[in-house]
Design an enzyme around this catalytic site. Sequence first.
Site, PDB file in Angstrom:
ATOM      1  N   THR A 124      60.962  45.752 -16.549  1.00 23.71           N
ATOM      2  CA  THR A 124      62.086  44.992 -15.972  1.00 23.71           C
ATOM      3  C   THR A 124      63.451  45.792 -16.254  1.00 23.71           C
TER       4      THR A 124
ATOM      5  N   GLY B  46      59.402  45.705 -25.079  1.00 24.73           N
ATOM      6  CA  GLY B  46      59.286  45.627 -26.579  1.00 24.73           C
ATOM      7  C   GLY B  46      59.430  46.969 -27.127  1.00 24.73           C
TER       8      GLY B  46
ATOM      9  N   GLU C 145      55.712  38.280 -18.125  1.00 17.72           N
ATOM     10  CA  GLU C 145      54.510  38.878 -17.415  1.00 17.72           C
ATOM     11  C   GLU C 145      54.885  37.885 -16.132  1.00 17.72           C
TER      12      GLU C 145
HETATM   13  C1  LIG Z   1      44.399  35.796 -27.555  1.00 15.00           C
HETATM   14  C2  LIG Z   1      45.044  36.974 -26.937  1.00 15.00           C
HETATM   15  C3  LIG Z   1      46.567  37.009 -27.308  1.00 15.00           C
HETATM   16  C4  LIG Z   1      47.163  38.144 -26.353  1.00 15.00           C
HETATM   17  C5  LIG Z   1      48.509  37.974 -26.518  1.00 15.00           C
HETATM   18  C6  LIG Z   1      49.420  38.711 -25.691  1.00 15.00           C
HETATM   19  C7  LIG Z   1      50.801  38.416 -26.063  1.00 15.00           C
HETATM   20  C8  LIG Z   1      51.774  39.484 -25.855  1.00 15.00           C
HETATM   21  C9  LIG Z   1      53.034  39.435 -26.512  1.00 15.00           C
HETATM   22  C10 LIG Z   1      54.082  39.976 -26.035  1.00 15.00           C
HETATM   23  C11 LIG Z   1      54.112  40.889 -24.982  1.00 15.00           C
HETATM   24  C12 LIG Z   1      55.251  40.200 -24.048  1.00 15.00           C
HETATM   25  C13 LIG Z   1      54.823  41.187 -22.671  1.00 15.00           C
HETATM   26  C14 LIG Z   1      55.708  40.821 -21.742  1.00 15.00           C
HETATM   27  C15 LIG Z   1      55.820  42.154 -20.934  1.00 15.00           C
HETATM   28  C16 LIG Z   1      56.479  41.901 -19.586  1.00 15.00           C
HETATM   29  O1  LIG Z   1      56.809  40.997 -19.199  1.00 15.00           O
HETATM   30  S1  LIG Z   1      56.081  43.305 -18.510  1.00 15.00           S
HETATM   31  C17 LIG Z   1      56.985  42.750 -17.095  1.00 15.00           C
HETATM   32  C18 LIG Z   1      56.215  41.896 -16.177  1.00 15.00           C
HETATM   33  N1  LIG Z   1      57.003  41.545 -14.853  1.00 15.00           N
HETATM   34  C19 LIG Z   1      56.434  40.880 -14.172  1.00 15.00           C
HETATM   35  O2  LIG Z   1      55.325  40.155 -14.176  1.00 15.00           O
HETATM   36  C20 LIG Z   1      57.107  41.080 -12.763  1.00 15.00           C
HETATM   37  C21 LIG Z   1      57.012  39.888 -11.739  1.00 15.00           C
HETATM   38  N2  LIG Z   1      56.882  39.963 -10.527  1.00 15.00           N
HETATM   39  C22 LIG Z   1      55.771  40.448  -9.759  1.00 15.00           C
HETATM   40  O3  LIG Z   1      54.893  40.487 -10.245  1.00 15.00           O
HETATM   41  C23 LIG Z   1      56.033  40.897  -8.288  1.00 15.00           C
HETATM   42  O4  LIG Z   1      57.262  41.168  -8.006  1.00 15.00           O
HETATM   43  C24 LIG Z   1      55.394  39.666  -7.310  1.00 15.00           C
HETATM   44  C25 LIG Z   1      53.942  39.475  -7.646  1.00 15.00           C
HETATM   45  C26 LIG Z   1      56.412  38.387  -7.647  1.00 15.00           C
HETATM   46  C27 LIG Z   1      56.014  40.207  -6.047  1.00 15.00           C
HETATM   47  O5  LIG Z   1      55.290  41.312  -5.689  1.00 15.00           O
HETATM   48  P1  LIG Z   1      55.732  42.541  -4.739  1.00 15.00           P
HETATM   49  O6  LIG Z   1      54.785  43.490  -4.616  1.00 15.00           O
HETATM   50  O7  LIG Z   1      56.979  42.987  -5.382  1.00 15.00           O
HETATM   51  O8  LIG Z   1      55.835  41.735  -3.441  1.00 15.00           O
HETATM   52  P2  LIG Z   1      54.941  41.378  -2.038  1.00 15.00           P
HETATM   53  O9  LIG Z   1      55.380  42.577  -1.530  1.00 15.00           O
HETATM   54  O10 LIG Z   1      55.559  40.187  -1.562  1.00 15.00           O
HETATM   55  O11 LIG Z   1      53.623  41.427  -2.597  1.00 15.00           O
HETATM   56  C28 LIG Z   1      52.733  42.088  -1.829  1.00 15.00           C
HETATM   57  C29 LIG Z   1      51.206  41.865  -2.068  1.00 15.00           C
HETATM   58  O12 LIG Z   1      50.603  41.896  -3.062  1.00 15.00           O
HETATM   59  C30 LIG Z   1      50.133  40.894  -3.692  1.00 15.00           C
HETATM   60  N3  LIG Z   1      50.028  41.260  -5.142  1.00 15.00           N
HETATM   61  C31 LIG Z   1      51.235  40.983  -5.992  1.00 15.00           C
HETATM   62  N4  LIG Z   1      50.998  41.392  -7.341  1.00 15.00           N
HETATM   63  C32 LIG Z   1      49.720  41.654  -7.244  1.00 15.00           C
HETATM   64  C33 LIG Z   1      49.055  42.118  -8.542  1.00 15.00           C
HETATM   65  N5  LIG Z   1      49.269  42.321  -9.678  1.00 15.00           N
HETATM   66  N6  LIG Z   1      47.538  42.414  -7.956  1.00 15.00           N
HETATM   67  C34 LIG Z   1      47.182  42.335  -6.930  1.00 15.00           C
HETATM   68  N7  LIG Z   1      47.880  41.893  -5.838  1.00 15.00           N
HETATM   69  C35 LIG Z   1      49.212  41.592  -6.068  1.00 15.00           C
HETATM   70  C36 LIG Z   1      50.850  39.767  -3.461  1.00 15.00           C
HETATM   71  O13 LIG Z   1      50.098  38.625  -3.428  1.00 15.00           O
HETATM   72  C37 LIG Z   1      51.207  40.151  -1.928  1.00 15.00           C
HETATM   73  O14 LIG Z   1      49.791  39.913  -1.452  1.00 15.00           O
HETATM   74  P3  LIG Z   1      49.696  39.688   0.396  1.00 15.00           P
HETATM   75  O15 LIG Z   1      50.552  40.788   1.020  1.00 15.00           O
HETATM   76  O16 LIG Z   1      48.212  39.745   0.499  1.00 15.00           O
HETATM   77  O17 LIG Z   1      50.324  38.330   0.474  1.00 15.00           O
HETATM   78  C1  FAD Z   2      60.271  37.871 -25.069  1.00 12.75           C
HETATM   79  C2  FAD Z   2      60.308  38.859 -23.628  1.00 12.75           C
HETATM   80  C3  FAD Z   2      59.534  39.847 -23.473  1.00 12.75           C
HETATM   81  C4  FAD Z   2      59.572  40.813 -22.531  1.00 12.75           C
HETATM   82  N1  FAD Z   2      59.025  41.900 -22.694  1.00 12.75           N
HETATM   83  C5  FAD Z   2      58.958  42.857 -21.469  1.00 12.75           C
HETATM   84  C6  FAD Z   2      58.428  44.125 -21.618  1.00 12.75           C
HETATM   85  O1  FAD Z   2      57.734  44.454 -22.665  1.00 12.75           O
HETATM   86  N2  FAD Z   2      58.518  44.791 -20.509  1.00 12.75           N
HETATM   87  C7  FAD Z   2      59.203  44.679 -19.359  1.00 12.75           C
HETATM   88  O2  FAD Z   2      59.325  45.396 -18.511  1.00 12.75           O
HETATM   89  N3  FAD Z   2      59.583  43.390 -19.178  1.00 12.75           N
HETATM   90  C8  FAD Z   2      59.787  42.370 -20.451  1.00 12.75           C
HETATM   91  N4  FAD Z   2      60.125  41.137 -20.331  1.00 12.75           N
HETATM   92  C9  FAD Z   2      61.018  40.904 -19.125  1.00 12.75           C
HETATM   93  C10 FAD Z   2      60.250  39.596 -18.319  1.00 12.75           C
HETATM   94  O3  FAD Z   2      59.304  40.334 -17.729  1.00 12.75           O
HETATM   95  C11 FAD Z   2      61.100  39.137 -17.275  1.00 12.75           C
HETATM   96  O4  FAD Z   2      62.173  38.451 -18.129  1.00 12.75           O
HETATM   97  C12 FAD Z   2      60.201  38.168 -16.146  1.00 12.75           C
HETATM   98  O5  FAD Z   2      59.377  38.706 -15.620  1.00 12.75           O
HETATM   99  C13 FAD Z   2      61.441  37.368 -15.533  1.00 12.75           C
HETATM  100  O6  FAD Z   2      62.109  38.066 -14.875  1.00 12.75           O
HETATM  101  P1  FAD Z   2      63.763  37.531 -14.912  1.00 12.75           P
HETATM  102  O7  FAD Z   2      63.800  37.627 -16.411  1.00 12.75           O
HETATM  103  O8  FAD Z   2      64.333  38.401 -13.958  1.00 12.75           O
HETATM  104  O9  FAD Z   2      63.875  36.026 -14.700  1.00 12.75           O
HETATM  105  P2  FAD Z   2      64.361  35.921 -12.863  1.00 12.75           P
HETATM  106  O10 FAD Z   2      63.318  36.483 -12.050  1.00 12.75           O
HETATM  107  O11 FAD Z   2      65.841  36.148 -12.532  1.00 12.75           O
HETATM  108  O12 FAD Z   2      64.277  34.159 -13.051  1.00 12.75           O
HETATM  109  C14 FAD Z   2      65.454  33.331 -13.051  1.00 12.75           C
HETATM  110  C15 FAD Z   2      65.101  32.241 -12.132  1.00 12.75           C
HETATM  111  O13 FAD Z   2      65.066  32.501 -10.812  1.00 12.75           O
HETATM  112  C16 FAD Z   2      63.895  32.043 -10.184  1.00 12.75           C
HETATM  113  N5  FAD Z   2      63.329  32.847  -9.460  1.00 12.75           N
HETATM  114  C17 FAD Z   2      63.381  34.238  -9.321  1.00 12.75           C
HETATM  115  N6  FAD Z   2      62.802  34.680  -8.060  1.00 12.75           N
HETATM  116  C18 FAD Z   2      62.465  33.691  -7.604  1.00 12.75           C
HETATM  117  C19 FAD Z   2      61.554  33.413  -6.177  1.00 12.75           C
HETATM  118  N7  FAD Z   2      61.289  34.461  -5.644  1.00 12.75           N
HETATM  119  N8  FAD Z   2      61.379  32.215  -5.734  1.00 12.75           N
HETATM  120  C20 FAD Z   2      61.813  31.335  -6.599  1.00 12.75           C
HETATM  121  N9  FAD Z   2      62.438  31.248  -7.652  1.00 12.75           N
HETATM  122  C21 FAD Z   2      62.977  32.530  -8.052  1.00 12.75           C
HETATM  123  C22 FAD Z   2      62.925  31.688 -11.222  1.00 12.75           C
HETATM  124  O14 FAD Z   2      61.976  30.639 -11.073  1.00 12.75           O
HETATM  125  C23 FAD Z   2      63.690  31.406 -12.643  1.00 12.75           C
HETATM  126  O15 FAD Z   2      64.238  30.096 -12.438  1.00 12.75           O
HETATM  127  C24 FAD Z   2      60.358  40.399 -21.369  1.00 12.75           C
HETATM  128  C25 FAD Z   2      60.853  39.214 -21.361  1.00 12.75           C
HETATM  129  C26 FAD Z   2      60.799  38.427 -22.593  1.00 12.75           C
HETATM  130  C27 FAD Z   2      61.738  36.996 -22.570  1.00 12.75           C
END
Ligand SMILES: CCCCCCCC/C=C\CCCCCC(=O)SCCNC(=O)CCNC(=O)[C@H](O)C(C)(C)COP(=O)(O)OP(=O)(O)OC[C@H]1O[C@@H](n2cnc3c(N)ncnc32)[C@H](O)[C@@H]1OP(=O)(O)O
Ligand code: FAD
Length: 646
Positions: A138, A176, A414
């Site tokens: 991110t 993190g 996520e």
């Molecule tokens: C008991 C167990 C305990 C375990 C506990 C765990 C707890 C951990 C604690 C703390 C850890 C905190 C971790 C936090 C870490 C993070 O947050 S890391 C950052 C995470 N970021 C995101 O998740 C970003 C979210 N956004 C996306 O995933 C993508 O931007 C999107 C899916 C919204 C769009 O993808 P994108 O490629 O940019 O766009 P498109 O071109 O529209 O998509 C293309 C096609 O690809 C398909 N697709 C998308 N994602 C996937 C995937 N992961 N796998 C397979 N396919 C995927 C999508 O459906 C589209 O398909 P079509 O072309 O067929 O429509």
């Molecule tokens: C505690 C914590 C730990 C994290 N750890 C990590 C990490 O280890 N590594 C890492 O890379 N990231 C990490 N992140 C980041 C996290 O993955 C992002 O914050 C998360 O994916 C959401 O993205 P954003 O903050 O940009 O929200 P945004 O996408 O800006 O969302 C803001 C608002 O916009 C709306 N919105 C955005 N896009 C759309 C759309 N396409 N259609 C409709 N509505 C939309 C959402 O619904 C929401 O209401 C962490 C975040 C937190 C809070």
Amino acid sequence: MNPDIVKERQNASFDVQKLTYILDGGPEKTKRRREISLVLNDPDFDEEDPNFLSRSERYEQAVRKSAQMILKLREYGISDPAEINCYKSVVRGNFHESLGLHYVMFLPTLYSQCDQEQSKKWLPLATSFEVLGTYAQTELGHTHLRGLETTATFDPTTQEFVLNSPTVTSIKWWPGAGKTSNHAVVLAQLYTRGKCHGLHAFIVQLRHMDTHEPLPILVGDIGPKFGFSEVDNGFLKLDHVRIPRENMLMKHVEPDGRYVKPASAKLTYGTMVFIRSLLVGLSALVMAKSCTIAIRYSAVRHQSEIRSEPEPQILDYQTQQYKLFPLLATAYAFSFVGQYMTETYYRISGDINQGDLSELPELHAVSAGLKAFTTWTTNTGIEVCRMSCGGHGYSRSSALPDLYAEFTPTCTYEGENTVMMLQTAYLVKSYRQAKAGEQLRGIMSYLNDMEQRHVRAHPASARPALVDINDLSDLVESYKLRAALVESAAKSIQQELQKRRSHEDAWNNSAIDLVKASDAHCHYMVVKLFTDKLSEIGDPDINLVLTTLAQLYALHGIALNSGDFLQAGLLTVPQMQQIPVRIKELLCLIRPNAVALVDAFDFPDKVLSSVLGRYDGNVYENLFEWARRSPLNATEVHESFHKYLK
Ligand SMILES: CCCCCCCC/C=C\CCCCCC(=O)SCCNC(=O)CCNC(=O)[C@H](O)C(C)(C)COP(=O)(O)OP(=O)(O)OC[C@H]1O[C@@H](n2cnc3c(N)ncnc32)[C@H](O)[C@@H]1OP(=O)(O)O
Ligand SMILES: Cc1cc2nc3c(=O)[nH]c(=O)nc-3n(C[C@H](O)[C@H](O)[C@H](O)COP(=O)(O)OP(=O)(O)OC[C@H]3O[C@@H](n4cnc5c(N)ncnc54)[C@H](O)[C@@H]3O)c2cc1C
């Protein structure tokens, strides 16, 4: 032991231990989990309640605990990933740890994306914790993967990638372990031979291996947050940082700069799918903890009166049962859905490792949808549990404020939940395939008979009622038909297209319908998986009590979404009127087993860390004891008196 809670346990109609075995997946697993939980008696894990510490002290205490955990894991020879997970979740209690990301994202990314040579180099370093990793995806300005700005440009003359954050918005933000890690998996747009090939993963060293001083890289902590005080979520700015070609995961660039396409570009996103799958199980766990606290407390708390008799237990109030028992049913439902999600994840990723990617889209859609559905529900549920404990629920001693603060970001990280729900392209695609006469398999097969059913807005009087509200299989069927709301979403897109809107605008103008369809699909999956599980449970007493919970879960969901069921003509108005009556009957049936049902989750007191949720029910004396430990009570007269009040 508090006499109320003793009486509750005597009332149970089933064997609690046997239900624990079912939740754990068998007596052997329960035995092993309990053995692992003995670590809680280890004095090396004694610590101050984090609520009495400053942020810096909390971080330090958490790092100390993480380091101890690693040493003990080695000492006890625990190496199975599921056992490590169990061990860590026991020791961590209700808080996260800075090294968590190393386990849940850095290591899994290495395992799934290193080739043989890379595995040989990086895995020993990462599993011995010489390399401490984070996952930097991110950015300040973006989460949407195609919008990420960090670049990795290949320089064939030096065989290096040059990583760069060209703007303020491209600074990596949130990963993190900003202070803890010395390496990161960095997600960046790959450029080679002047062309962009999209997002790829690179291993970047951030800090010196001995001194831990940052390399010429800006890296640090982003400051205090709503919760996550133990975790040093960080920032990372890369200014033309050079790394060897070998540090690109999955190695898609040849020495001459030629790009070799992967089997699927989405394999780079695999770690997110893994965590989303885990978060379904985490939702179950946190819902179960919250219910344990609120239900045990409600069994020992007496208040007010129903009749002119001694004050009743608050668990006897119908409204209290209505707040808590549907959540208890949800905790059970999510536990079984969590088991399903884990099995599905490992089954499909096994196929992917063998080169069969056919089920990857379904795995992505299901994990994204269920992650959003279960975390949203649990997030709301924790707060209901907290409020149901009255004033004492607001005290940090109850653990409920911490459970909420630590859990609520699951709705955001996520993949923000609305965005995850909008990954319904898969649902719409499946609907279109079914409509074109293709026979769908698996969980989507219910769309096959859609043409016969035509579930859409109709006056309820115009259609026959399909549902016997006392019959679970009928309820599953009605959820299935409601899930056909995807038809309305698909139609909305169609109507927008007919107005000559672009596909993208048509999609955005149908987004509310799409999220509703996704939600309905997930709700159907949960009801179905809960009901399916019942057929595996041979013990008649347990089967009976879980059937009651499953009925409550299904009927409560219908009551909350009555508009959908009425509009689709799945239930008549008189049937809808029967549902609250039946729900009240179910509450009465669950009441005698409520404490036993939360006991079956088998949380040791130290894991719950809640004065209200204590197994012995001795709440009041321990609340007093806890309050006396408040740092404000360290002296009888606080220094502020001398400074400002005197
Ligand atoms: C008991 C167990 C305990 C375990 C506990 C765990 C707890 C951990 C604690 C703390 C850890 C905190 C971790 C936090 C870490 C993070 O947050 S890391 C950052 C995470 N970021 C995101 O998740 C970003 C979210 N956004 C996306 O995933 C993508 O931007 C999107 C899916 C919204 C769009 O993808 P994108 O490629 O940019 O766009 P498109 O071109 O529209 O998509 C293309 C096609 O690809 C398909 N697709 C998308 N994602 C996937 C995937 N992961 N796998 C397979 N396919 C995927 C999508 O459906 C589209 O398909 P079509 O072309 O067929 O429509
Ligand atoms: C505690 C914590 C730990 C994290 N750890 C990590 C990490 O280890 N590594 C890492 O890379 N990231 C990490 N992140 C980041 C996290 O993955 C992002 O914050 C998360 O994916 C959401 O993205 P954003 O903050 O940009 O929200 P945004 O996408 O800006 O969302 C803001 C608002 O916009 C709306 N919105 C955005 N896009 C759309 C759309 N396409 N259609 C409709 N509505 C939309 C959402 O619904 C929401 O209401 C962490 C975040 C937190 C809070």
